[in-house]
Design a protein around this motif. Structure first.
Motif, PDB file in Angstrom:
ATOM      1  N   PRO A  14       0.802  -1.230   0.000  1.00 50.70           N
ATOM      2  CA  PRO A  14       0.000   0.000   0.000  1.00 50.70           C
ATOM      3  C   PRO A  14       0.834   1.279   0.000  1.00 50.70           C
ATOM      4  O   PRO A  14       0.366   2.328  -0.440  1.00 50.70           O
ATOM      5  CB  PRO A  14      -0.859  -0.114   1.261  1.00 50.70           C
ATOM      6  N   ALA A  15       2.083   1.220   0.447  1.00 46.99           N
ATOM      7  CA  ALA A  15       2.944   2.408   0.476  1.00 46.99           C
ATOM      8  C   ALA A  15       3.925   2.437  -0.697  1.00 46.99           C
ATOM      9  O   ALA A  15       4.868   3.230  -0.698  1.00 46.99           O
ATOM     10  CB  ALA A  15       3.712   2.455   1.793  1.00 46.99           C
ATOM     11  N   ALA A  16       3.708   1.614  -1.703  1.00 53.45           N
ATOM     12  CA  ALA A  16       4.662   1.474  -2.809  1.00 53.45           C
ATOM     13  C   ALA A  16       4.933   2.795  -3.517  1.00 53.45           C
ATOM     14  O   ALA A  16       6.085   3.122  -3.805  1.00 53.45           O
ATOM     15  CB  ALA A  16       4.163   0.429  -3.804  1.00 53.45           C
ATOM     16  N   LEU A  17       3.896   3.570  -3.807  1.00 54.72           N
ATOM     17  CA  LEU A  17       4.093   4.823  -4.535  1.00 54.72           C
ATOM     18  C   LEU A  17       4.934   5.804  -3.722  1.00 54.72           C
ATOM     19  O   LEU A  17       5.890   6.394  -4.242  1.00 54.72           O
ATOM     20  CB  LEU A  17       2.755   5.447  -4.918  1.00 54.72           C
ATOM     21  N   LYS A  18       4.605   5.987  -2.461  1.00 53.53           N
ATOM     22  CA  LYS A  18       5.368   6.903  -1.613  1.00 53.53           C
ATOM     23  C   LYS A  18       6.815   6.442  -1.462  1.00 53.53           C
ATOM     24  O   LYS A  18       7.743   7.258  -1.448  1.00 53.53           O
ATOM     25  CB  LYS A  18       4.715   7.046  -0.229  1.00 53.53           C
ATOM     26  N   THR A  19       7.019   5.145  -1.355  1.00 50.72           N
ATOM     27  CA  THR A  19       8.368   4.612  -1.231  1.00 50.72           C
ATOM     28  C   THR A  19       9.162   4.864  -2.506  1.00 50.72           C
ATOM     29  O   THR A  19      10.333   5.276  -2.451  1.00 50.72           O
ATOM     30  CB  THR A  19       8.328   3.109  -0.906  1.00 50.72           C
ATOM     31  N   ALA A  20       8.546   4.647  -3.656  1.00 54.73           N
ATOM     32  CA  ALA A  20       9.225   4.894  -4.938  1.00 54.73           C
ATOM     33  C   ALA A  20       9.563   6.376  -5.087  1.00 54.73           C
ATOM     34  O   ALA A  20      10.670   6.727  -5.522  1.00 54.73           O
ATOM     35  CB  ALA A  20       8.343   4.426  -6.094  1.00 54.73           C
ATOM     36  N   GLU A  21       8.628   7.250  -4.725  1.00 53.12           N
ATOM     37  CA  GLU A  21       8.893   8.692  -4.799  1.00 53.12           C
ATOM     38  C   GLU A  21      10.082   9.058  -3.917  1.00 53.12           C
ATOM     39  O   GLU A  21      10.947   9.844  -4.324  1.00 53.12           O
ATOM     40  CB  GLU A  21       7.660   9.484  -4.347  1.00 53.12           C
ATOM     41  N   HIS A  22      10.142   8.512  -2.721  1.00 51.74           N
ATOM     42  CA  HIS A  22      11.234   8.798  -1.801  1.00 51.74           C
ATOM     43  C   HIS A  22      12.559   8.239  -2.326  1.00 51.74           C
ATOM     44  O   HIS A  22      13.608   8.879  -2.209  1.00 51.74           O
ATOM     45  CB  HIS A  22      10.925   8.224  -0.415  1.00 51.74           C
ATOM     46  N   HIS A  23      12.510   7.060  -2.921  1.00 50.45           N
ATOM     47  CA  HIS A  23      13.727   6.443  -3.447  1.00 50.45           C
ATOM     48  C   HIS A  23      14.351   7.311  -4.536  1.00 50.45           C
ATOM     49  O   HIS A  23      15.587   7.389  -4.638  1.00 50.45           O
ATOM     50  CB  HIS A  23      13.410   5.042  -3.981  1.00 50.45           C
ATOM     51  N   VAL A  24      13.526   7.970  -5.332  1.00 52.03           N
ATOM     52  CA  VAL A  24      14.034   8.849  -6.389  1.00 52.03           C
ATOM     53  C   VAL A  24      14.889   9.966  -5.795  1.00 52.03           C
ATOM     54  O   VAL A  24      15.904  10.362  -6.383  1.00 52.03           O
ATOM     55  CB  VAL A  24      12.881   9.406  -7.250  1.00 52.03           C
ATOM     56  N   LYS A  25      14.529  10.463  -4.618  1.00 52.63           N
ATOM     57  CA  LYS A  25      15.337  11.501  -3.966  1.00 52.63           C
ATOM     58  C   LYS A  25      16.759  10.992  -3.719  1.00 52.63           C
ATOM     59  O   LYS A  25      17.735  11.704  -3.938  1.00 52.63           O
ATOM     60  CB  LYS A  25      14.697  11.928  -2.644  1.00 52.63           C
ATOM     61  N   HIS A  26      16.868   9.744  -3.274  1.00 54.54           N
ATOM     62  CA  HIS A  26      18.187   9.169  -3.021  1.00 54.54           C
ATOM     63  C   HIS A  26      18.946   8.943  -4.323  1.00 54.54           C
ATOM     64  O   HIS A  26      20.174   9.122  -4.364  1.00 54.54           O
ATOM     65  CB  HIS A  26      18.055   7.860  -2.244  1.00 54.54           C
ATOM     66  N   LEU A  27      18.242   8.566  -5.375  1.00 61.17           N
ATOM     67  CA  LEU A  27      18.900   8.395  -6.676  1.00 61.17           C
ATOM     68  C   LEU A  27      19.464   9.723  -7.171  1.00 61.17           C
ATOM     69  O   LEU A  27      20.582   9.784  -7.691  1.00 61.17           O
ATOM     70  CB  LEU A  27      17.933   7.807  -7.692  1.00 61.17           C
ATOM     71  N   LYS A  28      18.714  10.798  -6.989  1.00 61.09           N
ATOM     72  CA  LYS A  28      19.187  12.127  -7.396  1.00 61.09           C
ATOM     73  C   LYS A  28      20.403  12.547  -6.583  1.00 61.09           C
ATOM     74  O   LYS A  28      21.337  13.161  -7.111  1.00 61.09           O
ATOM     75  CB  LYS A  28      18.066  13.151  -7.278  1.00 61.09           C
ATOM     76  N   GLU A  29      20.413  12.224  -5.299  1.00 57.96           N
ATOM     77  CA  GLU A  29      21.572  12.509  -4.459  1.00 57.96           C
ATOM     78  C   GLU A  29      22.797  11.742  -4.962  1.00 57.96           C
ATOM     79  O   GLU A  29      23.901  12.293  -5.033  1.00 57.96           O
ATOM     80  CB  GLU A  29      21.295  12.127  -3.003  1.00 57.96           C
ATOM     81  N   PHE A  30      22.604  10.487  -5.319  1.00 60.86           N
ATOM     82  CA  PHE A  30      23.701   9.669  -5.842  1.00 60.86           C
ATOM     83  C   PHE A  30      24.257  10.291  -7.122  1.00 60.86           C
ATOM     84  O   PHE A  30      25.473  10.394  -7.294  1.00 60.86           O
ATOM     85  CB  PHE A  30      23.205   8.242  -6.112  1.00 60.86           C
ATOM     86  N   ILE A  31      23.388  10.717  -8.021  1.00 64.25           N
ATOM     87  CA  ILE A  31      23.819  11.336  -9.277  1.00 64.25           C
ATOM     88  C   ILE A  31      24.649  12.590  -8.994  1.00 64.25           C
ATOM     89  O   ILE A  31      25.687  12.809  -9.613  1.00 64.25           O
ATOM     90  CB  ILE A  31      22.603  11.663 -10.167  1.00 64.25           C
ATOM     91  N   ALA A  32      24.198  13.401  -8.048  1.00 65.54           N
ATOM     92  CA  ALA A  32      24.921  14.635  -7.717  1.00 65.54           C
ATOM     93  C   ALA A  32      26.294  14.339  -7.129  1.00 65.54           C
ATOM     94  O   ALA A  32      27.284  14.995  -7.469  1.00 65.54           O
ATOM     95  CB  ALA A  32      24.096  15.472  -6.739  1.00 65.54           C
ATOM     96  N   ILE A  33      26.379  13.333  -6.283  1.00 64.44           N
ATOM     97  CA  ILE A  33      27.649  13.000  -5.639  1.00 64.44           C
ATOM     98  C   ILE A  33      28.609  12.319  -6.614  1.00 64.44           C
ATOM     99  O   ILE A  33      29.784  12.659  -6.681  1.00 64.44           O
ATOM    100  CB  ILE A  33      27.406  12.097  -4.408  1.00 64.44           C
ATOM    101  N   GLU A  34      28.107  11.369  -7.375  1.00 65.41           N
ATOM    102  CA  GLU A  34      28.961  10.559  -8.249  1.00 65.41           C
ATOM    103  C   GLU A  34      29.204  11.199  -9.611  1.00 65.41           C
ATOM    104  O   GLU A  34      30.127  10.808 -10.317  1.00 65.41           O
ATOM    105  CB  GLU A  34      28.355   9.166  -8.438  1.00 65.41           C
ATOM    106  N   GLY A  35      28.349  12.150 -10.001  1.00 64.80           N
ATOM    107  CA  GLY A  35      28.525  12.814 -11.288  1.00 64.80           C
ATOM    108  C   GLY A  35      28.328  11.887 -12.473  1.00 64.80           C
ATOM    109  O   GLY A  35      29.125  11.900 -13.408  1.00 64.80           O
ATOM    110  N   THR A  36      27.281  11.079 -12.444  1.00 67.52           N
ATOM    111  CA  THR A  36      27.008  10.182 -13.569  1.00 67.52           C
ATOM    112  C   THR A  36      26.718  10.991 -14.832  1.00 67.52           C
ATOM    113  O   THR A  36      26.348  12.163 -14.768  1.00 67.52           O
ATOM    114  CB  THR A  36      25.826   9.247 -13.261  1.00 67.52           C
TER     115      THR A  36
END
Length: 79
Positions: A14-36
């Motif tokens: 039931p929380a899948a959408l909210k979890t996916a939205e939150h996970h995207v924030k971490h992916l964006k942080e990874f991109i900023a740090i790693e410079g993909t």
């Protein structure tokens, strides 16, 4: 030209959408740090109980990103 690979994380329940939205924030942080090479992320609701988060990388980056972030699956990205 290098292929683009879409790395996908699956979230269920039931929380899948909210979890996916939150996970995207971490992916964006990874991109900023790693410079993909690419800055393509997002989430998608498949149904009420299943959503995904995704990140697109160049094929030459895929193995290192995969080993670090451990996505559930991947596919060739076609916008």
């Amino acid at each position: 030209m290098s292929r683009k690979i879409k790395l996908i994380w699956d979230f269920r329940g039931p929380a899948a959408l909210k979890t996916a939205e939150h996970h995207v924030k971490h992916l964006k942080e990874f991109i900023a740090i790693e410079g993909t090479a690419l800055n393509i992320t997002g989430h998608q609701q498949i149904n009420d109980m299943f959503s995904i988060a995704f990140m697109v990388v160049e094929e030459h980056e895929m193995i290192s990103v995969r080993d670090t972030l451990k996505p559930h699956r991947g596919e060739v990205y076609e916008p």
